[in-house]
Structures are given as structure tokens and as C-alpha cells.
Design an enzyme around this catalytic site. Structure first.
Site, short mmCIF file in Angstrom:
data_model
loop_
_atom_site.label_atom_id
_atom_site.label_comp_id
_atom_site.label_asym_id
_atom_site.label_seq_id
_atom_site.Cartn_x
_atom_site.Cartn_y
_atom_site.Cartn_z
N GLU A 117 -7.07 0.53 -4.60
CA GLU A 117 -7.10 0.41 -3.14
C GLU A 117 -8.43 -0.14 -2.62
O GLU A 117 -8.42 -1.06 -1.79
CB GLU A 117 -6.80 1.78 -2.51
N LYS A 158 2.81 11.24 -3.57
CA LYS A 158 1.76 10.57 -4.33
C LYS A 158 0.89 11.56 -5.10
O LYS A 158 0.37 11.26 -6.17
CB LYS A 158 0.91 9.74 -3.37
N ASP A 208 0.88 -1.17 0.00
CA ASP A 208 0.00 0.00 0.00
C ASP A 208 0.92 1.22 0.00
O ASP A 208 1.55 1.52 1.01
CB ASP A 208 -0.89 -0.06 1.25
N ASP A 218 -13.03 5.34 2.79
CA ASP A 218 -11.61 5.43 3.19
C ASP A 218 -11.31 6.85 3.67
O ASP A 218 -11.23 7.78 2.87
CB ASP A 218 -10.76 5.04 1.96
#
Ligand code: AMP
Length: 615
Positions: free
Chosen positions: A171, A72, A11, A193
Site C-alpha cells: 500500500e 482483512k 485497494d 496512513d
């Protein structure tokens, strides 16, 4: 399995990264010697080398221009696309060839892929150390909304880190795989999330064991950091109100408030109230404060509601009603907040899946995917969870949960309780199972007594109560008094005799009664707290008479009467307000005269009012 066959899952997150793999005992996050498996996605350039992870995170405030985080957000994006993002980043990001960007540190410049590769290398090294063998292949996860360029950049980062990226998966898909939802027949899954800095919701459709993304939504700048900021601002406002002369401007104070706010927030995910200290000698700041969950929830409710609004919009985009969602999965550290869980549950009308650690669930799903791609089978023991919460009865018939529903077994939890009456030599432990706030609405599983506690004032004995559920689902409850070493234990089988339908019904009832139960519980807790505080004041009253003036003493007495009158009414918040006023009036008393022990006792009464005393 040979190491050449092993495929780990990674992850690669905006704030944190970690790896997982399927080992003999099943899927696990890879950790070295019991340390956290999480590596903060932060890098700091130090004399031609990279510090990565926790070390870099600590350098963030010391060397902000050399420390890179949130890489990211830059992956596979050109300078134009990043216009809104760049002003938020303290490090330099410049346009490079083909519209891409580079991060400039001193004389050097790095692509986002190279920076991500450094994080992946750290994750790889950690995985190798945990496994005791080399790792060459990985499944890496990306957000469901990543486009081809962003996915390609992630692949390149893996390659630079010396990893063969066998597959890139979404994800939310990984989170659903972690729960084995791809094995089922059921159709639509929602993944909620909420991390430190980002919120994502995805609606997935399962067909032929493959998940298709129906819709995604979210906010790339909403998460736990915002909750910390709100809480820190409120904490600062309160200090400022009491000490208007204090100057709290500047990075030192704001850092202290932020850090403390995060700890308070995390505490309030399990306690109804918490106490914290703020010490900053340089600014003359030294205080002890309290914050309740109710107050915290009032602060963050608008943001949580925003996420729920986004969920509704995303469901609509996917063409689904909430009741058409077969499973809801929670991901991200902030999904541990009880208010978040309650709102998600309300929206979907069902209990979300929470058995797997929300920080690890994506990596674990990627690890399972890697295992399957390497030719492994799903022959590990499937996660078994505790279907209903387990706990004991505390003062006023309230139910104190030690292990919450959906915790994976084996599970263990210990909490410390104390006595309520002076010279109490035994405590009775009444074990219950259920989701309601009062034991009369829960199921009794058994009881036992712990005897032989030496006579002590109420509140002094420390009774450690441990709940242990073994892999067969057998619950052992044990209790030990710290000073005397007296101990006792009992075995029970918790879910015995309950069908899945009954469990569902109990869960539904708990939702239906949640508000009313909570109010009643608060009322009981605040009444207990009032009693405890009255006892504390009585104990020091003689000393108080010497120290305080007539008017102050009268004000305390009058306020005690007000609290007594309020305590018989059914308004917990009003009672709490009066209690707080009493706390204000007695503070000079506490500070001025109380012996350390008495002071501690009073503070503990305040802190522990969350139903800790035992009948
Ligand atoms: P993630 O980005 O998923 O690692 O989530 C990190 C965020 O979760 C941070 O804002 C943490 O403060 C928050 N967090 C972690 N544990 C808890 C908890 N028990 N209660 C509330 N927030 C938490």
C-alpha cells in the site's frame, strides 16, 4: 486500450475497498455515475446471498451475527495468531483445517479468502460498470507488513473472484507511485496512513525506480473510530451534565452519539466550530450543541501524538533522521484532520503530499502500476497542484481559505458569506494567496466589488463566492448574492511570478508563525462573535425585560460587561469561556421569547463566527 490489456488497481482495505485505472484523462478512481468509488468492506448473509458494501454496512447493527467486517484482519492467519483479534469481532470465527479459520454464519462456514473474494467481486462489478467493459486483471495492494501467507491468501481471494492477480504491491508503495515519486531521483519516502481503524507508517527507499521497505510501524487498532468514540463520550458527558436525569445507556443512544460524533469530526476538519442536533424522542433527548476544533483537538491530541511517536520509532528502525526524508505522503481519511497534518509536518519539517484524495491514493497508485505492467506509458498529464492557498479577506483582516495548498487543478470551491453592517449594498472582495491567518501576511491578487445588494439587516444577504482554477492555473473568482441575483467576477493568475524557492519560503514562514497567527485569529474571531451576540441581545432586550426576572437580566448585563473587559485582553480562550457563559445565561431567553427568525439569527452568529462576515 483493449479490455484484455487493461489492468486495474484495487485497494482491498480493512474498512473500505475501491478500484482505479489509467484512462485517457489520466489515473482515476472508478465510480459509477458520479457516485462514490468506495465500497465498504462489509458483507451480510441474507437468505443464502451476500449483500456487499453500503447495504451490508447498514445491516451491521440490525443483523450483527450475519454481518462480517474487517475480514482483512483474518487473511492468512491461523487461529492462534488471532487470539487478540477475535474477542473484538461480533461474528463467529472457528478453527478450520491446517490451523486456519472459518467464519460461521448460521449453518454455513466461509474462509476469509472466500469472503474477501465477495468484496473483490463487488469492486470488480463496480469497475466494469464504470468502464463499460469487462475486467479480468488487477494489481491488488496489501499492507507492507503482510507476510507470505497473507499475500497468498489475497491472491487466492482474487482468483476466486475471477481476477488474474498480476501483482500484489505494498500500500505505501502504491501511494508513492500515485505521486510519481518512483520517477524521481530522490531517496527516502515516508508514508503516513491513518484510516478508520488502523494506523500504518512506512519508510521506503527508492533505488532504480523500485521501492524497498526499510521499516514499518503502526497500530492495528488506532484510527478515526477512536476519535469518534472520544468525541461521542465527551458529547454524552456534556448532555448528562446538563440533564442528569436522562438515561443514555443502551445501543440506540450510543449509536446516535457515534454517528453524530463522526459528522462533527468531519465538519471540524474544515470549520473552526460546528453546531449539531441530538434528537432521540424515545429517551426525551432533544438538544442543540456546539463543538469547536480547539476542543476536539484537545481530545484527540494524545492519540495523534502516539502516531507521531510511532513515526519516530519507525524512522529510527530505518536508520533515518526526519530531515533525511525527501517526501511524505498522507493516506487514509483521518489524515484530513488539520491537527494530524500539522503534527506530521512538524515532525518531518516539510509539507506532506496531500494533492490526491487520501481515500483514493492507494488504488490510484495500484492503477498506475497496472497500467505500466500492461505496457502503458506515463504519458498522462502529471498532477498539477495549487502551490499556495487561495481565499478572501474576511472581517478583521483574517484570511479565509477557499482552496488549500496542494489541491489538484482544476479545482473549484464555493462558500457563502454575509454582510456585517445593516443596509450594506455592496461588498468588496479582496483576493489573497498565502498560508498565514491574516491577509497582511499574504499576497494580494486583486479585488472587485459586488454592488446592487438591496438594503437588508446585517447577516441576511447570502453572498456565494466561487473560486475556480482551470487547467491552465487561471483563477476566476465570482460572487453572487442569492436574494437579488446580483453577480460579479474577476480573473487572476495566482502563482504568477513566484519561484519554487519563494513558495517554499512562504510555506516555512507559515509553519514558524502558525501558533501566534492562530491565537491572533481566534482573538479576532471571538471579538467579532461577541459583537454579533451583543447586537442579537440588544435586538430582543425589550422582550427579554417582559420575560425574565430582574436578577437574570442583571446577570446577563454583568456578563456582557465581563465579556467587554475580556475582549480587550489578548487571551482568546479566556474570552471564549466568558462568551460561553454569556451563551448559557441567554439560552433561556433565546428559548423562551425569541421569534424564530431572531433565534435563528443568534444561532447563526454562534455557528458562523468562523470569520464569515465580510468587510
Ligand atoms: P479510511 O479507512 O481511510 O477510509 O478512513 C476512514 C476514516 O476517515 C473514518 O474514521 C472517517 O470518519 C475519517 N474521515 C473521513 N473524512 C474525514 C475528514 N474530512 N476529517 C476527519 N476524518 C475523516
Amino acid at each position: 486500450m483493449e479490455s484484455k490489456d487493461l489492468i486495474i488497481g484495487i485497494d482491498l482495505g480493512t474498512t473500505n475497498s475501491l478500484a482505479a485505472a489509467v484512462l485517457d484523462q489520466g489515473p482515476v478512481a472508478l465510480r459509477v455515475d458520479g457516485k462514490s468509488p468506495i465500497i465498504p468492506s462489509v458483507l451480510s448473509r441474507q437468505e443464502g446471498h451476500w449483500a456487499v458494501g453500503q447495504e451490508a454496512r447498514e445491516l451491521r447493527t440490525i443483523a450483527p451475527e450475519r454481518t462480517v467486517f474487517s475480514v482483512k484482519r483474518l487473511m492468512g492467519r491461523d487461529h492462534g495468531e488471532l487470539a487478540a483479534e477475535l474477542p473484538r469481532l461480533p461474528y463467529a470465527v472457528q478453527p478450520a483445517q491446517r490451523g486456519l479459520v472459518k467464519v460461521h454464519i448460521g449453518e454455513e462456514a466461509f474462509t476469509p479468502q472466500e469472503l474477501s473474494a465477495e468484496i473483490l467481486s463487488a469492486v470488480k462489478r463496480n469497475a466494469e460498470e464504470a468502464l463499460g467493459r469487462p475486467v479480468a486483471r488487477a494489481v491488488i495492494t496489501v499492507p507492507a507488513y503482510f507476510d507470505d501467507a497473507q499475500r497468498q491468501a489475497t491472491r487466492d481471494a482474487g482468483r476466486i473472484a475471477g481476477l488474474e492477480v498480476v501483482r500484489i504491491i505494498n500500500e505505501p508503495t502504491a501511494a508513492a507511485i500515485a505521486y510519481g515519486l518512483d520517477e524521481g531521483q530522490r531517496g527516502t519516502v515516508a508514508v503516513y496512513d491513518l484510516g478508520g481503524g488502523t494506523f500504518d507508517v512506512s519508510v521506503l527507499q527508492l533505488s532504480e525506480k523500485v521501492f524497498k521497505v526499510l521499516a514499518t510501524g503502526g497500530d492495528t487498532h488506532l484510527g478515526g473510530d477512536d476519535f469518534d468514540a472520544l468525541l461521542a463520550a465527551e458529547m454524552m458527558r456534556r448532555v448528562q451534565q446538563r440533564q442528569p436525569g436522562l438515561s443514555l445507556a443502551g445501543p440506540l443512544a450510543s449509536q446516535l452519539f457515534r454517528k453524530t460524533a463522526e459528522l462533527v469530526k468531519i465538519d471540524l476538519s474544515r470549520a473552526l466550530e460546528t453546531e449539531y442536533r441530538l434528537d432521540l424522542p424515545a429517551l426525551g433527548l432533544a438538544c442543540q450543541e456546539r463543538f469547536t476544533r480547539v476542543e476536539f483537538e484537545a481530545l484527540i491530541a494524545p492519540l495523534v501524538d502516539t502516531t507521531i511517536g510511532t513515526c519516530r520509532a519507525t524512522l529510527a528502525k530505518a536508520g533515518k533522521r526526519p530531515d533525511e526524508i525527501a517526501d511524505v505522503v498522507l493516506v487514509g481519511g483521518s489524515s484530513r484532520i488539520p491537527l494530524v497534518r500539522a503534527r506530521v509536518r512538524e515532525l518531518f519539517g516539510r509539507a506532506p503530499n496531500i494533492a490526491i484524495d487520501p481515500d483514493e491514493v492507494v488504488a490510484i497508485g495500484a492503477g498506475i502500476q497496472g497500467h505500466l505492467l500492461a505496457g502503458g506509458r506515463r504519458d498522462y498529464v502529471l498532477l498539477d497542484v495549487i502551490p499556495l492557498s487561495l481565499g478572501i479577506e474576511t472581517l478583521g483582516g483574517t484570511f479565509s481559505k477557499l482552496i488549500t495548498a496542494n489541491t489538484t487543478i482544476p479545482a473549484e470551491a464555493t462558500e457563502v458569506f454575509t454582510t456585517y453592517v445593516d443596509d450594506q449594498t455592496g461588498v468588496e472582495l479582496n483576493i489573497y494567496q498565502g498560508e498565514r491567518e491574516f491577509v497582511k501576511d499574504c499576497r494580494n491578487l486583486g479585488r472587485f466589488r459586488l454592488r446592487g445588494i438591496p438594503p437588508m439587516p446585517a447577516g441576511l444577504p447570502k453572498v456565494h463566492v466561487t473560486f475556480l482554477v482551470d487547467t491552465n492555473g487561471i483563477l476566476t473568482v465570482s460572487a453572487r448574492e442569492e436574494r437579488s441575483g446580483q453577480a460579479a467576477a474577476i480573473d487572476v493568475i495566482p502563482s504568477h511570478g513566484l519561484t519554487a524557492g519563494e513558495i517554499e519560503r512562504i510555506m516555512d514562514e507559515s509553519v514558524a508563525h502558525a501558533q501566534e497567527d492562530m491565537t491572533r485569529r481566534q482573538l479576532v474571531e471571538f471579538r467579532n462573535m461577541a459583537e454579533a451576540v451583543f447586537r442579537g441581545i440588544d435586538k430582543v432586550w425589550d422582550q427579554a425585560r417582559e420575560m425574565l426576572g430582574e436578577a437574570e437580566l442583571a446577570a446577563i448585563r454583568a456578563q456582557m460587561d465581563t465579556v467587554r473587559r475580556q475582549a480587550v485582553l489578548d487571551e482568546p480562550l479566556a474570552l471564549k469561556r466568558e462568551m460561553d457563559r454569556l451563551g448559557e445565561l441567554t439560552r433561556p431567553l433565546a428559548d423562551a421569547i425569541m421569534s424564530k427568525a431572531a433565534l435563528q439569527e443568534l444561532r447563526r452568529f454562534f455557528r458562523d463566527h468562523g470569520g464569515v462576515e465580510m468587510v
